[in-house]
Design a protein around this motif. Structure first.
Motif, mmCIF file in Angstrom:
data_model
loop_
_atom_site.group_PDB
_atom_site.id
_atom_site.type_symbol
_atom_site.label_atom_id
_atom_site.label_comp_id
_atom_site.label_asym_id
_atom_site.label_seq_id
_atom_site.Cartn_x
_atom_site.Cartn_y
_atom_site.Cartn_z
ATOM 1 N N SER A 1 0.873 -1.166 0.000
ATOM 2 C CA SER A 1 0.000 0.000 0.000
ATOM 3 C C SER A 1 0.908 1.212 0.000
ATOM 4 O O SER A 1 2.030 1.168 0.505
ATOM 5 C CB SER A 1 -0.866 0.037 1.263
ATOM 6 O OG SER A 1 -1.787 -1.009 1.269
ATOM 7 N N LYS A 2 0.398 2.285 -0.556
ATOM 8 C CA LYS A 2 1.215 3.487 -0.589
ATOM 9 C C LYS A 2 0.719 4.514 0.411
ATOM 10 O O LYS A 2 -0.490 4.745 0.526
ATOM 11 C CB LYS A 2 1.198 4.105 -1.987
ATOM 12 C CG LYS A 2 2.183 5.271 -2.081
ATOM 13 C CD LYS A 2 2.230 5.920 -3.438
ATOM 14 C CE LYS A 2 3.150 7.147 -3.372
ATOM 15 N NZ LYS A 2 3.118 7.897 -4.629
ATOM 16 N N GLU B 1 -2.475 19.146 -4.373
ATOM 17 C CA GLU B 1 -2.730 17.704 -4.303
ATOM 18 C C GLU B 1 -3.021 17.287 -2.857
ATOM 19 O O GLU B 1 -3.946 16.512 -2.591
ATOM 20 C CB GLU B 1 -1.491 16.961 -4.830
ATOM 21 C CG GLU B 1 -1.364 15.505 -4.423
ATOM 22 C CD GLU B 1 0.110 15.066 -4.413
ATOM 23 O OE1 GLU B 1 0.777 15.195 -5.448
ATOM 24 O OE2 GLU B 1 0.578 14.605 -3.337
ATOM 25 N N ALA C 1 -6.554 15.861 -1.196
ATOM 26 C CA ALA C 1 -6.624 14.604 -0.452
ATOM 27 C C ALA C 1 -7.271 14.802 0.918
ATOM 28 O O ALA C 1 -7.607 13.831 1.591
ATOM 29 C CB ALA C 1 -5.225 14.016 -0.286
ATOM 30 N N VAL D 1 -1.239 10.290 4.778
ATOM 31 C CA VAL D 1 -2.356 9.780 3.989
ATOM 32 C C VAL D 1 -2.071 8.301 3.758
ATOM 33 O O VAL D 1 -1.047 7.947 3.172
ATOM 34 C CB VAL D 1 -2.497 10.524 2.648
ATOM 35 C CG1 VAL D 1 -3.641 9.927 1.833
ATOM 36 C CG2 VAL D 1 -2.747 12.014 2.895
ATOM 37 N N ASP E 1 -3.914 4.658 2.638
ATOM 38 C CA ASP E 1 -5.092 4.021 2.051
ATOM 39 C C ASP E 1 -6.207 5.042 1.820
ATOM 40 O O ASP E 1 -7.385 4.748 2.052
ATOM 41 C CB ASP E 1 -5.591 2.886 2.965
ATOM 42 C CG ASP E 1 -4.554 1.778 3.125
ATOM 43 O OD1 ASP E 1 -3.848 1.483 2.157
ATOM 44 O OD2 ASP E 1 -4.453 1.225 4.233
ATOM 45 N N GLY E 2 -5.821 6.223 1.376
ATOM 46 C CA GLY E 2 -6.824 7.230 1.032
ATOM 47 C C GLY E 2 -7.417 7.993 2.205
ATOM 48 O O GLY E 2 -8.241 8.876 2.020
ATOM 49 N N GLN E 3 -6.999 7.654 3.413
ATOM 50 C CA GLN E 3 -7.519 8.350 4.585
ATOM 51 C C GLN E 3 -6.451 9.322 5.104
ATOM 52 O O GLN E 3 -5.267 9.009 5.094
ATOM 53 C CB GLN E 3 -7.861 7.362 5.696
ATOM 54 C CG GLN E 3 -8.952 6.381 5.320
ATOM 55 C CD GLN E 3 -9.248 5.405 6.442
ATOM 56 O OE1 GLN E 3 -10.178 5.575 7.213
ATOM 57 N NE2 GLN E 3 -8.428 4.378 6.536
ATOM 58 N N VAL E 4 -6.905 10.476 5.569
ATOM 59 C CA VAL E 4 -5.966 11.487 6.060
ATOM 60 C C VAL E 4 -5.891 11.450 7.576
ATOM 61 O O VAL E 4 -6.918 11.478 8.259
ATOM 62 C CB VAL E 4 -6.405 12.906 5.647
ATOM 63 C CG1 VAL E 4 -5.383 13.939 6.150
ATOM 64 C CG2 VAL E 4 -6.541 13.005 4.146
#
Lengths: 83, 83
Positions: free
Chosen positions: B3-4, B49, B53, B62, B64-67
């Motif tokens: 995961s990034k 960017e 996000a 950030v 898995d898309g969560q901040v």
């Protein structure tokens, strides 16, 4: 030896706490860190300990003696009042 | 596949950012997560960017898309003004 972390959360239904637990805490390297979960709503006797460690809001992760407040679920003082 | 995660920080000398980077980001499981470091002071072109996000303050992770805003170093808007 593993380092110990303590993840303080508010109440079991604190969405912000659950989100932080599922993403950040679960992403920690378990070979190096052992994390204890403390729900201060269930364990009000540990609020003083959290406050002494520097926790002001939950969710918070105490790692190697440093406090990291992650997003914002509730003030620690609100949990003290509720307990 | 890993995961990034993206760790946004303010300026290189932001003590709060460095503390979060050294403790939390370094504690992540590198077998599962690949973390990119973005210093928004050096890379002002990525402020938009980060804002898109959901990043409002730095340091922020950030995942898995969560901040996750970790403690408080600076407002993103302050970085925009500085750039």
């Amino acid at each position: 030896m593993k380092s110990k972390g303590i993840f303080y959360m508010g109440r079991g239904d604190c969405g912000v706490c659950i989100q932080a637990e599922q993403a950040i805490v679960q992403a920690l390297d378990r070979d190096r860190y052992e994390v204890e979960y403390v729900d201060l709503t269930d364990r009000p006797e540990r609020v003083a300990e959290a406050a002494a460690a520097g926790v002001k809001t939950v969710p918070a992760l105490v790692l190697d003696g440093q406090v990291f407040h992650i997003n914002f679920g509730a003030e620690l003082s609100a949990l003290e009042l509720a307990s």
